[in-house]
Design a protein around this motif. Structure first.
Motif, short mmCIF file in Angstrom:
data_model
loop_
_atom_site.label_atom_id
_atom_site.label_comp_id
_atom_site.label_asym_id
_atom_site.label_seq_id
_atom_site.Cartn_x
_atom_site.Cartn_y
_atom_site.Cartn_z
N HIS A 78 62.68 18.60 81.21
CA HIS A 78 61.97 17.43 80.69
C HIS A 78 61.68 16.42 81.80
O HIS A 78 60.57 15.90 81.92
N PRO A 83 57.62 20.22 78.63
CA PRO A 83 57.89 19.65 77.31
C PRO A 83 59.10 20.30 76.61
O PRO A 83 58.96 21.02 75.62
N GLN A 85 62.96 19.79 74.71
CA GLN A 85 63.69 18.80 73.92
C GLN A 85 64.82 18.17 74.74
O GLN A 85 65.29 18.75 75.71
N THR A 116 65.43 15.91 70.15
CA THR A 116 64.14 15.30 69.88
C THR A 116 63.22 16.33 69.22
O THR A 116 63.24 17.52 69.54
N TYR A 117 62.42 15.85 68.28
CA TYR A 117 61.45 16.70 67.59
C TYR A 117 60.15 16.70 68.38
O TYR A 117 59.60 15.64 68.70
N LEU A 118 59.66 17.86 68.75
CA LEU A 118 58.43 17.98 69.52
C LEU A 118 57.26 18.27 68.59
O LEU A 118 57.37 19.13 67.71
N SER A 233 52.75 22.09 74.01
CA SER A 233 53.36 20.79 73.74
C SER A 233 54.87 20.87 73.57
O SER A 233 55.53 19.84 73.42
N GLY A 234 55.43 22.07 73.59
CA GLY A 234 56.87 22.17 73.42
C GLY A 234 57.41 23.54 73.80
O GLY A 234 56.75 24.56 73.60
N LEU A 236 60.97 25.58 73.04
CA LEU A 236 62.15 25.49 72.19
C LEU A 236 63.19 26.55 72.53
O LEU A 236 62.89 27.53 73.22
#
Length: 355
Positions: A78, A83, A85, A116-118, A233-234, A236
Motif C-alpha cells: 500500500h 491497492p 488493504q 479497509t474495504y476496497l 482498484s484492489g 485481496l
C-alpha cells in the motif's frame, strides 16, 4: 487456503459484538462476503467508513507470525502505491486479535482483523480486454518485485516447504488423487503431474526466487471503470503468501484470468506481455510456463475435489473454478505445449511493443 479445518461460522450478532469490543465501533450494516475457509464480512460502522472483518480459520489462527507478515506485506505494498488493504488497529493498538469464539462446534481460537474495504468489482464479473490483461500481468510483476524488498523479523515463516498450494508442491498432490478416480479428466491430471516432474523440476534451480502472493486470481483482483476500460482498484487475500519463484506468480495469474474469458487460450499473451514489461522471463522460466499453468489447474481441481469431500454443503463455491477449469485444462492439454507457447509468445510481442 488450508483444507483441513472447518470454517468459522460467526453470526451477525457475534460480528457486531467483536467489532464493538475490539475496535469501539457500532455497526449499522453487516453482510457476508465470499471466502474459501476463513469468514469475511463487509461491515459499515455508524461512525463512518467501510471495512472487511476477516476471521481466520482455527488452523491458520495458530500461526500468528505468518499472519503478522501477511498484514505487514499488505501495508508495505500500500505504501508503495499498490491497492492493497491495510489493517485498522484495535483500541489497544493491535493489528489482529486472537479471540475465543463458539461458532456452534465448541469454543475455538480465531485471529480477527479489520481491514479497509476496497471499492470495485472482482475482475471475474467484467469483460476483460487485452489491455486489462496486460495490466494484470504488470501489477503481478510489480507486486512480487516490491515484496522482494520487504523486511520483517519473521520473514522465515514464508518458507512454507509443505504448503499444498505452492506450485512447488505439485508432487504432494499424489495422495489426493483418489478423490478423482472416477473423473474423466483423471488421466490428463496424472499426465500433467508427470510433465511437471520431468520438465519443471530439473529447471527449478534456474528460476529466480521471490515472495509470491500465491493466489492472484479473478476473485482477488478488484477493478473499477476507467477511461472506457477498467483499472485495478484492489488486491485481496494474502493468505497464500510464500517464498517461491517469479514465474509461479505469472503462471497463477494466467491460469485464473482464463476462467471467465470466452477465449481462454488467448489470455496468456497479454498477461505475459504485461509481466515482461517489468521483468522479462529467462529461458528456463519461459520453457516451464505452459506446464506451470496446467499444474495450477490440476492443483485447483484436485484440492477442490478433496475439499468437497470435507465440506459437501459448500460444493458450489469450492468447485467454482474447477468446473470451468476442467474444460480449459483439457483444451490446453490437447493443443499441446508447442502450439500454446506459439500463441502466447507471438501475441505477447506486439503487446510489449505498445508499452
Amino acid at each position: 487456503m488450508s483444507v483441513k479445518q472447518p470454517k468459522p461460522n460467526l453470526s451477525h450478532g457475534q460480528v457486531s459484538e467483536v467489532v464493538e469490543r475490539l475496535f469501539g465501533l457500532t455497526l449499522s450494516r453487516v453482510r457476508p462476503l465470499p471466502s474459501y475457509d476463513d469468514q469475511n464480512f463487509y461491515v459499515a460502522p455508524a461512525e463512518g467508513g467501510e471495512y472487511v472483518l476477516k476471521v481466520m480459520n482455527s488452523e491458520d489462527s495458530r500461526n500468528a507470525a505468518l499472519l503478522d507478515v501477511q498484514t505487514h506485506a499488505m501495508a508495505f505494498l500500500h505504501r508503495r502505491g499498490l491497492p492493497a488493504q491495510t489493517a485498522l488497529p484495535t483500541t489497544t493498538g493491535q493489528l489482529m486479535s486472537l479471540e475465543d469464539i463458539d461458532c456452534g462446534f465448541g469454543p475455538q481460537k480465531y485471529l480477527v482483523r479489520l481491514l479497509t474495504y476496497l471499492p470495485g468489482n472482482t475482475i471475474a464479473t467484467v469483460p476483460v480486454s487485452p489491455q486489462l490483461l496486460y495490466e494484470v500481468g504488470k501489477v503481478a510483476a510489480r507486486m512480487d518485485t516490491i515484496l522482494l524488498e520487504m523486511e520483517h523479523p519473521h520473514l522465515a515463516v514464508l518458507q512454507r516447504d509443505k504448503f499444498i498450494w505452492s506450485l512447488s508442491s505439485i508432487p504432494l498432490l499424489e495422495p489426493y488423487l483418489c478423490h478423482m478416480d472416477t473423473d474423466p479428466i483423471h488421466a490428463v491430471v496424472k499426465a500433467v503431474m508427470e510433465q511437471y516432474n520431468t520438465c519443471v523440476l530439473p529447471k527449478r534451480s534456474s528460476f529466480r526466487q521471490c515472495i509470491n502472493h500465491g493466489d492472484f486470481n479473478d476473485l482477488n483482483i478488484l477493478v473499477q471503470p476507467s477511461g472506457g476500460d477498467y483499472a485495478i482498484s484492489g488486491i485481496l487475500d494474502f493468505g497464500d503468501m510464500s517464498r517461491g519463484y517469479f514465474v509461479y506468480e505469472l503462471a497463477i495469474a494466467i491460469m485464473y484470468m482464463m476462467i471467465e474469458n470466452p477465449t481462454p487460450v488467448e489470455v496468456g499473451g497479454p498477461v505475459l506481455a504485461g509481466w515482461e514489461s517489468v521483468l522479462p522471463l529467462n529461458a528456463a522460466e519461459r520453457d516451464s510456463l505452459y506446464t506451470l499453468v496446467l499444474s495450477r489447474f490440476v492443483q485447483s481441481l484436485v484440492l477442490a475435489r478433496y475439499s468437497v469431500s470435507l465440506q459437501p454443503q459448500n460444493e458450489e463455491y469450492l468447485m467454482t473454478t474447477a468446473k470451468t477449469g476442467i474444460r480449459i485444462l483439457r483444451q490446453l492439454w490437447e493443443l499441446g505445449k508447442d502450439e500454446v507457447e506459439r500463441l502466447w509468445f507471438q501475441s505477447a510481442a506486439p503487446c510489449a511493443e505498445r508499452e
